[in-house]
Design a protein around this motif. Sequence first.
Motif, short mmCIF file in Angstrom:
data_model
loop_
_atom_site.label_atom_id
_atom_site.label_comp_id
_atom_site.label_asym_id
_atom_site.label_seq_id
_atom_site.Cartn_x
_atom_site.Cartn_y
_atom_site.Cartn_z
N ASP A 1 0.83 -1.20 0.00
CA ASP A 1 0.00 0.00 0.00
C ASP A 1 0.87 1.26 0.00
O ASP A 1 1.79 1.40 0.81
N LEU A 2 0.58 2.19 -0.91
CA LEU A 2 1.42 3.38 -1.07
C LEU A 2 1.53 4.19 0.21
O LEU A 2 2.64 4.53 0.65
N LEU A 3 0.40 4.50 0.83
CA LEU A 3 0.43 5.34 2.03
C LEU A 3 1.17 4.66 3.18
O LEU A 3 1.94 5.31 3.90
N ASP A 4 0.94 3.37 3.35
CA ASP A 4 1.59 2.66 4.45
C ASP A 4 3.09 2.57 4.23
O ASP A 4 3.89 2.76 5.17
N GLN A 5 3.51 2.29 3.01
CA GLN A 5 4.95 2.19 2.74
C GLN A 5 5.63 3.55 2.89
O GLN A 5 6.75 3.64 3.39
N GLU A 6 4.95 4.60 2.45
CA GLU A 6 5.52 5.94 2.63
C GLU A 6 5.63 6.28 4.11
O GLU A 6 6.61 6.90 4.55
N ARG A 7 4.63 5.90 4.89
CA ARG A 7 4.66 6.15 6.32
C ARG A 7 5.84 5.44 6.98
O ARG A 7 6.59 6.04 7.77
N LYS A 8 6.02 4.17 6.64
CA LYS A 8 7.09 3.40 7.26
C LYS A 8 8.47 3.95 6.86
O LYS A 8 9.38 4.01 7.69
N LEU A 9 8.60 4.34 5.61
CA LEU A 9 9.88 4.90 5.17
C LEU A 9 10.19 6.18 5.94
O LEU A 9 11.32 6.40 6.39
N ALA A 10 9.18 7.05 6.11
CA ALA A 10 9.40 8.30 6.84
C ALA A 10 9.80 8.03 8.29
O ALA A 10 10.70 8.70 8.83
N LEU A 11 9.16 7.07 8.92
CA LEU A 11 9.46 6.75 10.31
C LEU A 11 10.80 6.02 10.48
O LEU A 11 11.39 6.04 11.56
N SER A 12 11.26 5.38 9.42
CA SER A 12 12.50 4.60 9.51
C SER A 12 13.73 5.47 9.65
O SER A 12 14.76 5.02 10.17
N GLY A 13 13.67 6.69 9.15
CA GLY A 13 14.84 7.56 9.17
C GLY A 13 15.86 7.24 8.10
O GLY A 13 16.96 7.81 8.09
N LEU A 14 15.50 6.37 7.17
CA LEU A 14 16.44 5.95 6.12
C LEU A 14 16.25 6.69 4.81
O LEU A 14 17.04 6.53 3.88
N GLY A 15 15.20 7.48 4.72
CA GLY A 15 14.80 8.05 3.43
C GLY A 15 15.89 8.80 2.72
O GLY A 15 16.03 8.70 1.49
N GLU A 16 16.69 9.58 3.45
CA GLU A 16 17.70 10.41 2.81
C GLU A 16 18.85 9.60 2.21
O GLU A 16 19.65 10.12 1.43
N LEU A 17 18.93 8.32 2.55
CA LEU A 17 20.02 7.48 2.05
C LEU A 17 19.76 6.92 0.66
O LEU A 17 20.70 6.49 -0.01
N PHE A 18 18.50 6.94 0.23
CA PHE A 18 18.15 6.30 -1.04
C PHE A 18 18.21 7.28 -2.20
O PHE A 18 17.71 8.40 -2.11
N THR A 19 18.80 6.83 -3.29
CA THR A 19 18.80 7.60 -4.52
C THR A 19 17.39 7.75 -5.06
O THR A 19 17.01 8.80 -5.59
N SER A 20 16.62 6.68 -4.96
CA SER A 20 15.22 6.72 -5.39
C SER A 20 14.44 5.68 -4.60
O SER A 20 15.01 4.76 -4.02
#
Length: 230
Positions: free
Chosen positions: A127-146
Amino acid sequence: MPRNDWTIGFDADDTLWENETFFRTTEAQFVEMLGDFADRDHLMNHLMEAETRNLASYGFGIKGFVLSMIESAIQVTEGRVDSRTIGKIVDWGKDMLAHPVDLLPGARAAVEAMAERGDVVLITKGDLLDQERKLALSGLGELFTSVEIVSDKRPETYARIFARHDSHRALMVGNSLKSDVIPAIEAGHWGVHIPFETTWAFEMAEAPVDHPRFRALPQIGHLVGLVDSL
């Protein structure tokens, strides 16, 4: 080694953070709640059949799981399930959608190390919203190129995503042989399997142990050594 020598794809759920455990906990609650109507094996099989059947309509993720539980409850009870029971299933789903994100041991260090070796891409389905939520909470987002949130993972999925990156080699890391490893290998790339303690039956597959681009690691902390040896 050139900075762009690799494109490294990471699965999210049960590779970087815990996920399947929450499904199995809720599944156990579901089976216990409907124990007066059918035995455990019948309920488990019925729910699994509903989940698999509904993937084409609902896709992967918590919302489809909740709808499949409601459908199974109606069918198993022959329509006698009451509104309070349906409401409890819905509440379980809301609890799952609000659950904190717990990074698995070594996940951050592995992503950081891979980001020094090439483009790092998060490739996850659900699910798009759930995956976006988890990524934001993970603190890893800035590490990914995409970040790629896809409806399913097939060879053409990996071929399309990895083709966007100007790298000599590509590798996919994940806990699912069926979704993360085998289709990446079939697309012409490396597949690295890092098993999680719990795997959904739908994601089970035979490991391609004889394939030259398949590797299995006991934990994500071994990824750096593997990539540097290839």
